[in-house]
Design a protein around this motif. Structure first.
Motif, PDB file in Angstrom:
ATOM      1  N   ARG A 368       0.814  -1.213   0.000  1.00 61.96           N
ATOM      2  CA  ARG A 368       0.000   0.000   0.000  1.00 61.96           C
ATOM      3  C   ARG A 368       0.845   1.260   0.000  1.00 61.96           C
ATOM      4  N   GLN A 378      -3.064   0.608 -10.441  1.00 67.67           N
ATOM      5  CA  GLN A 378      -3.210   1.059  -9.068  1.00 67.67           C
ATOM      6  C   GLN A 378      -4.676   0.962  -8.656  1.00 67.67           C
ATOM      7  N   PRO A 379      -5.003   0.216  -7.640  1.00 69.47           N
ATOM      8  CA  PRO A 379      -4.072  -0.632  -6.878  1.00 69.47           C
ATOM      9  C   PRO A 379      -3.684  -1.871  -7.664  1.00 69.47           C
ATOM     10  N   SER A 380      -2.577  -2.519  -7.234  1.00 69.92           N
ATOM     11  CA  SER A 380      -2.091  -3.698  -7.930  1.00 69.92           C
ATOM     12  C   SER A 380      -3.035  -4.871  -7.707  1.00 69.92           C
ATOM     13  N   PRO A 381      -3.002  -5.876  -8.611  1.00 71.27           N
ATOM     14  CA  PRO A 381      -3.875  -7.051  -8.433  1.00 71.27           C
ATOM     15  C   PRO A 381      -3.679  -7.735  -7.095  1.00 71.27           C
ATOM     16  N   THR A 383      -2.872  -6.321  -4.267  1.00 69.48           N
ATOM     17  CA  THR A 383      -3.520  -5.521  -3.230  1.00 69.48           C
ATOM     18  C   THR A 383      -5.030  -5.698  -3.269  1.00 69.48           C
ATOM     19  N   ARG A 384      -5.591  -5.775  -4.472  1.00 72.19           N
ATOM     20  CA  ARG A 384      -7.041  -5.958  -4.591  1.00 72.19           C
ATOM     21  C   ARG A 384      -7.492  -7.289  -3.993  1.00 72.19           C
ATOM     22  N   GLU A 385      -6.614  -8.294  -4.036  1.00 70.87           N
ATOM     23  CA  GLU A 385      -6.973  -9.600  -3.495  1.00 70.87           C
ATOM     24  C   GLU A 385      -6.638  -9.738  -2.017  1.00 70.87           C
TER      25      GLU A 385
END
Length: 677
Positions: A368, A378-381, A383-385
């Protein structure tokens, strides 16, 4: 001199930051060895200078002595000329001229000098001026009178010349006496310098070496008495300063060890346990990677072990397609299906895992807080998971970077350097294992291709030629039928039947050859069976001679199979082309392995074989098989005198073949056989 028993506790210690630490190197200008060398060189320079000065003075004195001798001879020769002038009426003109020439030569040598004798005048202007006056008196007064034979005038002018010559000798002697005094003074100075220098060197060595050693000795004695508060003064920047600083650090460390020994033991124990755990992990991983036979299963097992070791929530292994700049997902564990599918094939620059292929290690404790990059969404994959930390490591082989593997964490995670090093080492193990799988697959494919190439050559040399002959005969038969020429057709049919039988025999022979399977020690029965089959196929008499009493280890199965193929090809050539009445097969296994096939057939011209090598595929096949064995194949043939084929496998190549057999996996012919239905 300072007292070595001075209490070093109260001695002022210099700032240790100004001096090199015990583990570092002392600067060259501050080294004790540098000072000793400079002192020795300075002493040597002074001594050599004084010796050179005395030698120079001695040389000058020696030259001046010769000059005094020659200058004194001027008076003697002038008097001899006078005597010769008085005896001129007695026929002594030749002796007079000789004395005049000797006088001229003496003056010339005094003027020029002679370093060889040595002889030269001192570098005093008065001496050279006096020599000029003597030479002038001789050249302009005495010499003309002597040459004219005027003895009376010569005798009258002689005292003045002798006086000038005496003055020249006195000037040279005075200069020599002065230089002699200077020589004695320099020798006395040299002796004084030697005495003073010896005392100075002894004193300096005491200050530089003996006194610091005594201080160290006293410090060690007090340290042995467990006086750990002792500190030695660091007053110099040489090796002893480094030793004193190291001694002080050692004393401080010993003091800390005695004060906090339990904590240090616990810390060292934990470090050893971590190292043992790392070694156990490396050993288990190496054992697993050596057993795996599939890249995907290997990667999946690798991830399971690494994730369990480092408590990771997810992991992935990706291989790189360098040609297209893509990363392909090889295996994953713990990743959501959406993340695994989206990352199945991505550009190298499109993720943190791709960065590891260039940087080696990419460890992000908190995704983050990472800096935005143009190619990264942004956000990276990750981070999304729900992943907040990632650690990616480059997988390398001898070809370079071949991919990456990554560990994903839900909570922020900071990996210590020891864990990074362990993971980086595990990545290298995985890269070696993947490369080994690739090379093994390439080796198996290459073995199949090479063996199929030999099969194709065998087909070309036997069946293809027979079918070509049958095709030609069929065309002739068709033409004869079209012409209703029954006689020609009857002649062609037997040739067709013979060609079909020959092709059938070739097919059976090839099938028998490639069905051969050998294990160590089975070469002899296989050779006997091959020779017996040859006897059944043709009328040529065959003799088999086997000498296997050399007490040597048997050939490896791969080597035996290649030898058997060469023997079968050689006998096939005898059956088809030699028209021989007798063939001898000799097999011996002494220091070297040797196979000889010799017939008494028609033979052939080796020159024609060189010009038309493509037509003799059978011989080329034998050469290729011999090259695979690293053996020597010699073919001796003459028209009308038969053919002799000799195969020699040296003893060293037999052992090398065994090693290749143990490391290369299944033999190449077997690979081909197993690929057949």
């Amino acid at each position: 001199m300072p007292d070595s028993d001075t209490d070093t506790d109260t001695a002022p210690a210099a700032d240790s930051s100004q001096f090199p630490d015990a583990a570092g190197l002392t600067p060259p200008r501050h080294r004790l060895s540098t000072r000793i060398i400079l002192l020795s060189l300075a002493s040597l320079l002074v001594v050599l200078t004084m010796i050179a000065g005395t030698l120079w003075l001695s040389w000058k004195l020696e030259g001046a002595g010769a000059a005094i001798n020659d200058a004194g001879s001027l008076r003697m020769r002038a008097n001899r000329v006078a005597i010769e002038l008085g005896l001129a009426n007695a026929g002594q003109a030749g002796a007079r001229d000789a004395q005049i020439q000797a006088q001229d030569a003496t003056l010339a040598q005094l003027r020029k000098g002679n370093p060889v004798r040595p002889l030269f005048l001192p570098d005093e202007p008065a001496i050279h001026e006096q020599l000029d006056r003597v030479a002038y008196d001789w050249q302009h007064e005495l010499r003309p009178l002597a040459q004219a034979g005027n003895g009376v005038a010569y005798v009258q002018a002689l005292p003045a010349f002798v006086a000038e010559a005496d003055r020249l000798v006195m000037l040279i002697e005075h200069d020599s006496a002065r230089k002699t005094d200077l020589l004695r003074l320099s020798q006395a100075g040299l002796a004084a310098i030697a005495c003073v220098g010896t005392v100075a060197v002894i004193y300096l060595l005491y200050l530089w070496i003996i006194l610091p050693v005594l201080r160290l000795q006293d410090g060690l004695r007090r340290m042995a008495a467990r006086e750990f508060s002792l500190r030695l003064p660091v007053e110099t920047r040489d090796e002893f300063g480094t030793l004193n600083a190291g001694f002080n650090r050692m004393a401080a460390e010993l003091q800390d060890l005695y004060q906090d020994l339990a904590a240090r033991v616990a810390s060292k124990t934990a470090e050893l346990e971590r190292q043992n755990r790392d070694l156990e992990t490396l050993y288990d991983m190496a054992a697993f990677l050596n057993q795996a036979r599939d890249a995907e299963a290997m990667a999946r097992g690798f991830l399971q072990r690494v994730m369990g070791q480092f408590d990771a929530d997810g992991g992935s292994v990706r291989v790189m397609d360098a040609q297209h700049g893509k990363l392909h997902l090889l295996a994953s564990a713990g990743l959501p299906a959406a993340l695994a599918e989206s990352g199945n094939c991505m550009a190298v620059d499109a993720c943190h895992c791709g960065d590891a292929t260039r940087e080696g290690v990419v460890a992000i404790a908190d995704l983050r807080r990472t800096t935005r990059r143009p190619l990264l969404p942004q956000p990276s994959p990750c981070t999304r998971e729900g992943f907040t930390a990632i650690a990616a490591f480059r997988i390398e082989s001898q070809r370079g970077a071949i991919g990456t593997f990554a560990l994903h964490f839900h909570a922020p995670r900071e990996l210590p350097p020891s864990d990074r090093q362990l993971l980086d080492t595990l990545a290298q193990h995985l890269g070696i294992a993947l490369e080994h799988l690739r090379l093994s697959a390439s080796a198996r494919q290459l073995a199949v291709v090479e063996e199929r190439n030999l099969v194709a050559q065998g087909l070309h040399d036997s069946i293809a030629q027979g079918l070509n002959f049958l095709n030609l005969q069929v065309q002739l038969l068709s033409d004869a039928v079209d012409r209703d020429d029954l006689a020609e057709a009857r002649e062609i049919v037997p040739m067709l039947r013979h060609g079909v039988e020959e092709s059938y025999q070739d097919v059976r022979e090839l099938l028998n050859n490639f069905r051969s399977r050998l294990t160590p020690g089975e070469l002899r029965p296989a050779v006997e069976e091959t020779v017996e089959r040859f006897r059944r196929q043709c009328r040529t008499k065959a003799t088999l001679v086997i000498d296997d009493h050399g007490n040597r280890l048997p050939l490896q199965p791969e080597q035996q199979l290649q030898v058997l193929f060469i023997l079968q090809e050689a006998l096939s050539n005898v059956r088809k082309h030699a028209m021989a009445a007798h063939v001898t097969v000799s097999l011996s296994h002494g220091h070297d392995f040797r196979l000889v096939v010799e017939d008494d057939g028609e033979g052939f011209d080796p020159a024609e074989l060189g010009r038309d090598g493509e037509a003799h595929v059978g011989l080329n096949i034998m050469r290729e098989r011999a090259a695979r064995l690293h053996a020597r194949l010699a073919i001796d043939a003459r028209p009308g005198r038969g053919v002799r084929i000799e195969l020699v496998l040296p003893h060293g190549d037999q052992a090398a073949g065994a090693e290749r057999q143990s490391t290369a996996g299944p033999a190449m012919p077997r690979l081909f056989q197993e690929s057949l239905p």
